[in-house]
Scaffold this motif. Structure first.
Motif, PDB file in Angstrom:
ATOM      1  N   ALA A  15       0.826  -1.217   0.000  1.00 54.81           N
ATOM      2  CA  ALA A  15       0.000   0.000   0.000  1.00 54.81           C
ATOM      3  C   ALA A  15       0.856   1.261   0.000  1.00 54.81           C
ATOM      4  CB  ALA A  15      -0.930   0.005   1.208  1.00 54.81           C
ATOM      5  N   ARG A  16       2.046   1.200   0.606  1.00 53.24           N
ATOM      6  CA  ARG A  16       2.908   2.377   0.629  1.00 53.24           C
ATOM      7  C   ARG A  16       3.521   2.644  -0.745  1.00 53.24           C
ATOM      8  NH1 ARG A  16       0.557   5.002   3.007  1.00 53.24           N
ATOM      9  NH2 ARG A  16       2.229   6.521   3.308  1.00 53.24           N
ATOM     10  N   GLY A  17       3.660   1.598  -1.547  1.00 56.72           N
ATOM     11  CA  GLY A  17       4.095   1.801  -2.924  1.00 56.72           C
ATOM     12  C   GLY A  17       3.051   2.592  -3.704  1.00 56.72           C
ATOM     13  N   ILE A  18       1.765   2.257  -3.504  1.00 58.42           N
ATOM     14  CA  ILE A  18       0.685   3.008  -4.145  1.00 58.42           C
ATOM     15  C   ILE A  18       0.666   4.444  -3.621  1.00 58.42           C
ATOM     16  CG2 ILE A  18      -1.815   3.149  -4.466  1.00 58.42           C
ATOM     17  CD1 ILE A  18      -1.933   0.113  -4.195  1.00 58.42           C
ATOM     18  N   ALA A  19       0.865   4.608  -2.307  1.00 63.12           N
ATOM     19  CA  ALA A  19       0.859   5.939  -1.702  1.00 63.12           C
ATOM     20  C   ALA A  19       1.964   6.820  -2.281  1.00 63.12           C
ATOM     21  CB  ALA A  19       1.017   5.831  -0.191  1.00 63.12           C
ATOM     22  N   LEU A  20       3.120   6.247  -2.534  1.00 64.50           N
ATOM     23  CA  LEU A  20       4.228   7.019  -3.118  1.00 64.50           C
ATOM     24  C   LEU A  20       3.851   7.520  -4.514  1.00 64.50           C
ATOM     25  CD1 LEU A  20       7.119   8.062  -2.959  1.00 64.50           C
ATOM     26  CD2 LEU A  20       7.905   5.834  -3.830  1.00 64.50           C
ATOM     27  N   VAL A  21       3.157   6.706  -5.285  1.00 64.42           N
ATOM     28  CA  VAL A  21       2.687   7.134  -6.608  1.00 64.42           C
ATOM     29  C   VAL A  21       1.737   8.315  -6.464  1.00 64.42           C
ATOM     30  CG1 VAL A  21       1.402   6.439  -8.659  1.00 64.42           C
ATOM     31  CG2 VAL A  21       2.978   4.828  -7.586  1.00 64.42           C
ATOM     32  N   PHE A  22       0.827   8.260  -5.488  1.00 67.09           N
ATOM     33  CA  PHE A  22      -0.102   9.370  -5.259  1.00 67.09           C
ATOM     34  C   PHE A  22       0.641  10.679  -4.977  1.00 67.09           C
ATOM     35  CE2 PHE A  22      -3.725   6.435  -3.574  1.00 67.09           C
ATOM     36  CZ  PHE A  22      -4.015   6.069  -4.877  1.00 67.09           C
ATOM     37  N   VAL A  23       1.665  10.611  -4.125  1.00 70.08           N
ATOM     38  CA  VAL A  23       2.416  11.820  -3.756  1.00 70.08           C
ATOM     39  C   VAL A  23       3.111  12.418  -4.979  1.00 70.08           C
ATOM     40  CG1 VAL A  23       4.356  12.710  -2.414  1.00 70.08           C
ATOM     41  CG2 VAL A  23       2.744  11.118  -1.360  1.00 70.08           C
ATOM     42  N   LEU A  24       3.745  11.581  -5.777  1.00 73.35           N
ATOM     43  CA  LEU A  24       4.454  12.072  -6.962  1.00 73.35           C
ATOM     44  C   LEU A  24       3.476  12.706  -7.961  1.00 73.35           C
ATOM     45  CD1 LEU A  24       6.964   9.118  -7.525  1.00 73.35           C
ATOM     46  CD2 LEU A  24       7.435  11.361  -6.509  1.00 73.35           C
ATOM     47  N   ILE A  25       2.330  12.087  -8.152  1.00 75.71           N
ATOM     48  CA  ILE A  25       1.317  12.640  -9.052  1.00 75.71           C
ATOM     49  C   ILE A  25       0.846  14.005  -8.557  1.00 75.71           C
ATOM     50  CG2 ILE A  25      -1.085  12.354  -9.811  1.00 75.71           C
ATOM     51  CD1 ILE A  25      -0.546   9.354 -10.019  1.00 75.71           C
ATOM     52  N   ALA A  26       0.606  14.128  -7.252  1.00 76.21           N
ATOM     53  CA  ALA A  26       0.105  15.382  -6.688  1.00 76.21           C
ATOM     54  C   ALA A  26       1.120  16.512  -6.838  1.00 76.21           C
ATOM     55  CB  ALA A  26      -0.250  15.179  -5.216  1.00 76.21           C
ATOM     56  N   VAL A  27       2.385  16.218  -6.682  1.00 75.00           N
ATOM     57  CA  VAL A  27       3.419  17.247  -6.863  1.00 75.00           C
ATOM     58  C   VAL A  27       3.395  17.768  -8.300  1.00 75.00           C
ATOM     59  CG1 VAL A  27       5.910  17.661  -6.930  1.00 75.00           C
ATOM     60  CG2 VAL A  27       4.905  16.423  -5.005  1.00 75.00           C
ATOM     61  N   LEU A  28       3.283  16.854  -9.256  1.00 73.73           N
ATOM     62  CA  LEU A  28       3.178  17.277 -10.661  1.00 73.73           C
ATOM     63  C   LEU A  28       1.922  18.127 -10.884  1.00 73.73           C
ATOM     64  CD1 LEU A  28       4.225  13.980 -12.492  1.00 73.73           C
ATOM     65  CD2 LEU A  28       5.555  16.081 -12.274  1.00 73.73           C
ATOM     66  N   GLY A  29       0.814  17.770 -10.218  1.00 75.83           N
ATOM     67  CA  GLY A  29      -0.410  18.543 -10.337  1.00 75.83           C
ATOM     68  C   GLY A  29      -0.257  19.957  -9.814  1.00 75.83           C
ATOM     69  N   LEU A  30       0.458  20.134  -8.717  1.00 78.01           N
ATOM     70  CA  LEU A  30       0.711  21.468  -8.171  1.00 78.01           C
ATOM     71  C   LEU A  30       1.518  22.322  -9.143  1.00 78.01           C
ATOM     72  CD1 LEU A  30       1.529  20.779  -4.417  1.00 78.01           C
ATOM     73  CD2 LEU A  30      -0.347  22.166  -5.297  1.00 78.01           C
ATOM     74  N   VAL A  31       2.531  21.729  -9.741  1.00 74.93           N
ATOM     75  CA  VAL A  31       3.368  22.461 -10.700  1.00 74.93           C
ATOM     76  C   VAL A  31       2.533  22.889 -11.905  1.00 74.93           C
ATOM     77  CG1 VAL A  31       5.332  22.267 -12.275  1.00 74.93           C
ATOM     78  CG2 VAL A  31       5.492  21.329  -9.961  1.00 74.93           C
ATOM     79  N   LEU A  32       1.739  21.977 -12.438  1.00 77.01           N
ATOM     80  CA  LEU A  32       0.905  22.275 -13.602  1.00 77.01           C
ATOM     81  C   LEU A  32      -0.084  23.397 -13.311  1.00 77.01           C
ATOM     82  CD1 LEU A  32      -0.311  21.613 -16.414  1.00 77.01           C
ATOM     83  CD2 LEU A  32      -1.723  19.880 -15.263  1.00 77.01           C
ATOM     84  N   THR A  33      -0.784  23.328 -12.181  1.00 78.71           N
ATOM     85  CA  THR A  33      -1.791  24.336 -11.856  1.00 78.71           C
ATOM     86  C   THR A  33      -1.157  25.694 -11.587  1.00 78.71           C
ATOM     87  OG1 THR A  33      -3.106  22.568 -10.862  1.00 78.71           O
ATOM     88  CG2 THR A  33      -3.787  24.823 -10.417  1.00 78.71           C
ATOM     89  N   GLY A  34      -0.005  25.697 -10.916  1.00 78.42           N
ATOM     90  CA  GLY A  34       0.693  26.960 -10.682  1.00 78.42           C
ATOM     91  C   GLY A  34       1.089  27.637 -11.975  1.00 78.42           C
ATOM     92  N   TYR A  35       1.551  26.859 -12.945  1.00 75.12           N
ATOM     93  CA  TYR A  35       1.898  27.431 -14.249  1.00 75.12           C
ATOM     94  C   TYR A  35       0.662  27.994 -14.943  1.00 75.12           C
ATOM     95  CZ  TYR A  35       2.888  27.677 -19.215  1.00 75.12           C
ATOM     96  OH  TYR A  35       2.980  28.119 -20.515  1.00 75.12           O
ATOM     97  N   ALA A  36      -0.450  27.244 -14.891  1.00 75.28           N
ATOM     98  CA  ALA A  36      -1.676  27.693 -15.564  1.00 75.28           C
ATOM     99  C   ALA A  36      -2.162  29.026 -14.991  1.00 75.28           C
ATOM    100  CB  ALA A  36      -2.760  26.628 -15.420  1.00 75.28           C
ATOM    101  N   LEU A  37      -2.076  29.206 -13.692  1.00 74.51           N
ATOM    102  CA  LEU A  37      -2.530  30.449 -13.065  1.00 74.51           C
ATOM    103  C   LEU A  37      -1.707  31.658 -13.497  1.00 74.51           C
ATOM    104  CD1 LEU A  37      -3.445  29.474  -9.391  1.00 74.51           C
ATOM    105  CD2 LEU A  37      -4.874  30.781 -10.965  1.00 74.51           C
ATOM    106  N   SER A  38      -0.459  31.439 -13.845  1.00 73.97           N
ATOM    107  CA  SER A  38       0.416  32.557 -14.223  1.00 73.97           C
ATOM    108  C   SER A  38       0.469  32.769 -15.737  1.00 73.97           C
ATOM    109  CB  SER A  38       1.833  32.300 -13.701  1.00 73.97           C
ATOM    110  OG  SER A  38       2.392  31.138 -14.307  1.00 73.97           O
ATOM    111  N   SER A  39      -0.277  31.979 -16.508  1.00 68.61           N
ATOM    112  CA  SER A  39      -0.171  32.031 -17.966  1.00 68.61           C
ATOM    113  C   SER A  39      -1.064  33.109 -18.565  1.00 68.61           C
ATOM    114  CB  SER A  39      -0.535  30.672 -18.575  1.00 68.61           C
ATOM    115  OG  SER A  39      -1.916  30.430 -18.431  1.00 68.61           O
ATOM    116  N   LYS A  40      -0.722  33.534 -19.786  1.00 68.60           N
ATOM    117  CA  LYS A  40      -1.533  34.526 -20.501  1.00 68.60           C
ATOM    118  C   LYS A  40      -2.866  33.932 -20.962  1.00 68.60           C
ATOM    119  CE  LYS A  40       0.309  33.665 -25.151  1.00 68.60           C
ATOM    120  NZ  LYS A  40       0.960  34.262 -26.349  1.00 68.60           N
ATOM    121  N   TYR A  41      -2.902  32.612 -21.154  1.00 68.91           N
ATOM    122  CA  TYR A  41      -4.125  31.971 -21.634  1.00 68.91           C
ATOM    123  C   TYR A  41      -5.231  32.060 -20.587  1.00 68.91           C
ATOM    124  CZ  TYR A  41      -0.657  30.152 -24.851  1.00 68.91           C
ATOM    125  OH  TYR A  41       0.362  30.048 -25.755  1.00 68.91           O
TER     126      TYR A  41
END
Length: 479
Positions: free
Chosen positions: A418-444
């Motif tokens: 289960a901790r292997g699955i949990a590690l995947v969740f954490v890595l995915i969420a970090v990527l999601g934060l980066v993506l959303t932060g970029y979108a908020l600062s974009s001209k689009y």
């Protein structure tokens, strides 16, 4: 003497949906019908996932199921959107129920004539035939999810659409609430048999009920009446391209869904590693009540002046919570994280629907909703197909006792499958934060926000002058 605070002019003039209005009552009947169909289709979806995991204990198999579902969603979205535009909404909903019934009857026959031991083999041909046919029945219900936002556009003034979209989110929440409890219990005690019998019966009731629902004049003809009955993908892409920032919104949602596909593939396996299928079903039932509350809150307060901003801010908060809840192998942490998810998702869905309803011409909305859905989910199947074997064969061994990850990260995170699955969740969420932060600062983001503010209030072809009142009179009458 009353101690209630005085009602301000702004509160008195705030738009509301009133059941005293005949159009709102008709919309409520359509929502009830969608609820019946949604509950049973979600029940089938949850049940087959639970059933396959419990019979085979294969994370890989549940991931492939998620992938098949998303492939079907992607491949049918544009075609379904064309059907919605070129046929009456009620006819489309009736056809959706009839097709689902046909597939579920076929699946029931297959299930009854197949020996029980066939279901324990993840490589069984009969098992995957059953899965695919069930998915076809569930996917047919997607016609309703594409048609319903266009119904909101046709029936309601722009000041009421976000609130109507909130009620759509409430119906989805109720579907999850009933579904998760029912499917867990049915699978635990009777496999798929009673689930399929129930599905056939409920959809038959929904079909009969819809026959007697009297729809308003604006829904009595096709939105694209008089146009050639073709998908017209090129024309739909031109419509999207003429809206500044729309391609960026679709791309953001697609990338967001890439990450979300990982959760879709692994969440059931993660939850079932901590509790029984009955308990997991009740957990989802309780959490879904929060989705209902969220939808009702939207129906009362709306989404604010800029739904584009709402989409990004809610996603930012959602990914931040998702970084935290997998950090410990705790049912409490898991439930808290999922609670945040259930509260947030109606805001994201209602905001995107509200934006599209305002900036896209009504006669094209079915195709644009279907096209956006297809593109937004196009990469999710890839994630679902890749993430389950990657988790099964890399991250789970990586985090087992004595594994490299267990040694690197330390005891605080925990070890085990289960901790292997949990590690995947954490890595995915970090990527999601980066993506959303970029979108908020974009001209689009700024371009689409400006277009939403400047777009005309009513895209329907037969729109009359804007109503002066934002109350019950802001909807079209039933004839």
């Amino acid at each position: 003497m009353s101690t209630d605070p005085p009602v301000t002019d702004a509160e008195a003039d705030a738009p509301r949906l009133h059941l005293s209005d005949p159009t709102v009552r008709t919309f409520a009947q359509l929502l009830v019908n969608v609820l019946l169909a949604g509950v049973i289709n979600f029940t089938v979806w949850f049940a087959i996932t639970f059933f396959v995991f419990l019979q085979t204990r294969s994370v890989f198999a549940t991931g492939v199921i998620a992938g098949l579902f998303l492939v079907a969603m992607v491949s049918t979205g544009v075609w379904f959107g064309s059907l919605v535009d070129h046929h009456r909404k009620k006819t489309v909903m009736q056809a959706s129920a009839l097709v689902s019934i046909t597939f579920y009857v076929t699946c029931l026959v297959i299930y009854l004539v197949t020996p029980a031991e066939e279901w324990t083999d993840p490589g069984s041909v009969r098992l995957w035939v059953l899965i695919v046919l069930l998915m076809c029945g569930v996917i047919a219900g997607n016609l309703r999810s594409i048609a319903l936002p266009t119904v909101v556009t046709a029936l309601f003034d722009e000041t009421l659409r976000d609130r109507a979209n909130g009620l759509v989110g409430t119906v989805t929440g109720i579907s999850f609430l009933v579904t998760s409890v029912i499917s867990g219990l049915l699978v635990a005690f009777d496999g798929m048999r009673t689930c399929l019998i129930l599905a056939i019966g409920v959809l038959a009731v929904a079909l009969v009920h819809l026959h007697f629902v009297k729809v308003p004049e604006v829904l009595s003809h096709a939105a694209a009446e008089g146009e050639p009955r073709k998908v017209d993908l090129r024309g739909t892409m031109k419509v999207v391209g003429r809206i500044p920032g729309m391609w960026a919104l679709i791309a953001f949602t697609a990338l967001n869904n890439v990450l979300g596909g990982g959760f879709m593939a692994l969440m059931d396996a993660y939850g079932l590693s901590m509790m029984s299928v009955q308990a997991w079903g009740f957990v989802w039932g309780g959490l879904s009540a929060l989705m209902i509350v969220s939808g009702l809150l939207i129906a009362r307060t709306g989404l604010g002046s800029n739904p584009v901003r709402t989409i990004l801010l809610v996603n930012l908060g959602l990914w931040a919570v998702t970084v935290v809840f997998p950090m410990q192998a705790s049912v409490v942490w898991l439930v808290a994280g999922l609670a945040a998810y259930m509260i947030a998702m109606p805001y994201v869905e209602a905001s995107e629907q509200t934006v599209l309803q305002k900036v896209v011409p009504y006669e094209r909305q079915g195709r644009v909703f279907g096209f956006a859905q297809s593109l937004e989910q196009a990469a999710s199947p890839l994630t679902a197909f890749l993430i389950s074997p990657l988790t099964q064969f890399f991250f789970i061994p990586f985090m087992r006792e004595g594994g490299t990850g267990a040694r690197w990260i330390g005891d605080w995170f925990g070890t085990g499958d289960a901790r292997g699955i949990a590690l995947v969740f954490v890595l995915i969420a970090v990527l999601g934060l980066v993506l959303t932060g970029y979108a908020l600062s974009s001209k689009y983001y700024r371009l689409l926000s400006r277009r939403y503010q400047e777009a005309p209030g009513d895209p329907t072809p037969d729109a009359g002058p804007a109503t002066e009142s934002a109350g019950a009179d802001a909807v079209r009458p039933v004839v």
